[in-house]
Design a protein around this motif. Structure first.
Motif, PDB file in Angstrom:
ATOM      1  N   THR A 170      -5.465   0.482  -4.948  1.00  0.00           N
ATOM      2  CA  THR A 170      -4.985   1.598  -5.555  1.00  0.00           C
ATOM      3  C   THR A 170      -3.950   1.481  -6.491  1.00  0.00           C
TER       4      THR A 170
ATOM      5  N   ASP B  98      -6.559  -1.294   0.703  1.00  0.00           N
ATOM      6  CA  ASP B  98      -7.326  -0.252  -0.174  1.00  0.00           C
ATOM      7  C   ASP B  98      -6.645  -0.237  -1.751  1.00  0.00           C
TER       8      ASP B  98
ATOM      9  N   HIS C 286     -12.828  -0.739  -1.984  1.00  0.00           N
ATOM     10  CA  HIS C 286     -13.727   0.253  -1.363  1.00  0.00           C
ATOM     11  C   HIS C 286     -14.858   0.863  -2.153  1.00  0.00           C
TER      12      HIS C 286
ATOM     13  N   TYR D  44       0.915  -1.517  -0.032  1.00  0.00           N
ATOM     14  CA  TYR D  44       0.121   0.061   0.050  1.00  0.00           C
ATOM     15  C   TYR D  44       0.755   1.286  -0.199  1.00  0.00           C
TER      16      TYR D  44
ATOM     17  N   ALA E  64      -8.075   1.934   5.891  1.00  0.00           N
ATOM     18  CA  ALA E  64      -6.945   0.853   5.611  1.00  0.00           C
ATOM     19  C   ALA E  64      -6.098   0.975   6.833  1.00  0.00           C
TER      20      ALA E  64
ATOM     21  N   GLY F 107     -10.875   6.137   2.739  1.00  0.00           N
ATOM     22  CA  GLY F 107     -10.542   4.745   2.729  1.00  0.00           C
ATOM     23  C   GLY F 107      -8.980   4.522   3.070  1.00  0.00           C
ATOM     24  N   SER F 108      -8.257   5.575   3.119  1.00  0.00           N
ATOM     25  CA  SER F 108      -6.755   5.410   3.580  1.00  0.00           C
ATOM     26  C   SER F 108      -7.129   5.239   5.074  1.00  0.00           C
TER      27      SER F 108
END
Length: 159
Positions: free
Chosen positions: A118, A116, A138, A8, A24, A20-21
């Motif tokens: 990304t 999360d 998410h 991440y 996480a 979201g962060s």
């Protein structure tokens, strides 16, 4: 105890990176009760300065999270201009940067997890280190149908 590799970028974020962060981060902190956590900063992490990355990595280590072997070596290479990474290079050469991370990082974990989703790093890490992985979505990613997107990702990365 099982070693869980967290892949991440936003655990090293110098500023609030969104809901979201935050979620996480809280999940990772709770997972410490059940797993030995090894943090694998993803390619997107390197958009911040080496000073910020070092400071945030030290904060995570104080909280009991192990930073993967090779991370500080990468920061050293960046600061000595042996490795040039910036926001544009991350976007244009993401696969090359991920391959450099794979070259430097150790694979001493049992499973990878991205709290999360990304970036594609987790797919590359899972394949390169021959490890199983999981991730949390998410929100729908790029398509109205998240599962359609996921199937295309898996097909593209030949997983």
């Amino acid at each position: 105890m099982v070693k869980l590799g967290i892949v991440y970028s936003n655990l090293l974020s110098p500023h609030f990176a969104g809901g979201g962060s935050l979620h996480a981060y809280e999940v990772v902190m709770r997972l410490r009760k059940f797993f030995d956590i090894v943090y694998y900063p993803s390619s997107l992490s390197f958009k911040w300065s080496t000073d910020i990355l070092t400071q945030k990595a030290n904060e995570l280590e104080r909280q009991g999270i192990i930073i993967v072997d090779g991370f500080y070596s990468i920061l050293d290479d960046i600061s000595k201009n042996k490795l040039l990474i910036n926001k544009i290079k991350i976007i244009l050469n993401e696969k090359k940067i991920i391959n450099k991370l794979i070259e430097k990082y150790s694979s001493d974990v049992d499973i990878f997890y991205e709290p999360d989703h990304t970036s594609p790093d987790i797919f590359y890490f899972g394949k390169a280190f021959n490890k199983k992985f999981g991730f949390t979505i998410h929100e729908p990613l790029f398509y109205a149908d998240s599962f359609r997107y996921l199937r295309r990702l898996l097909k593209f990365y030949k997983i």
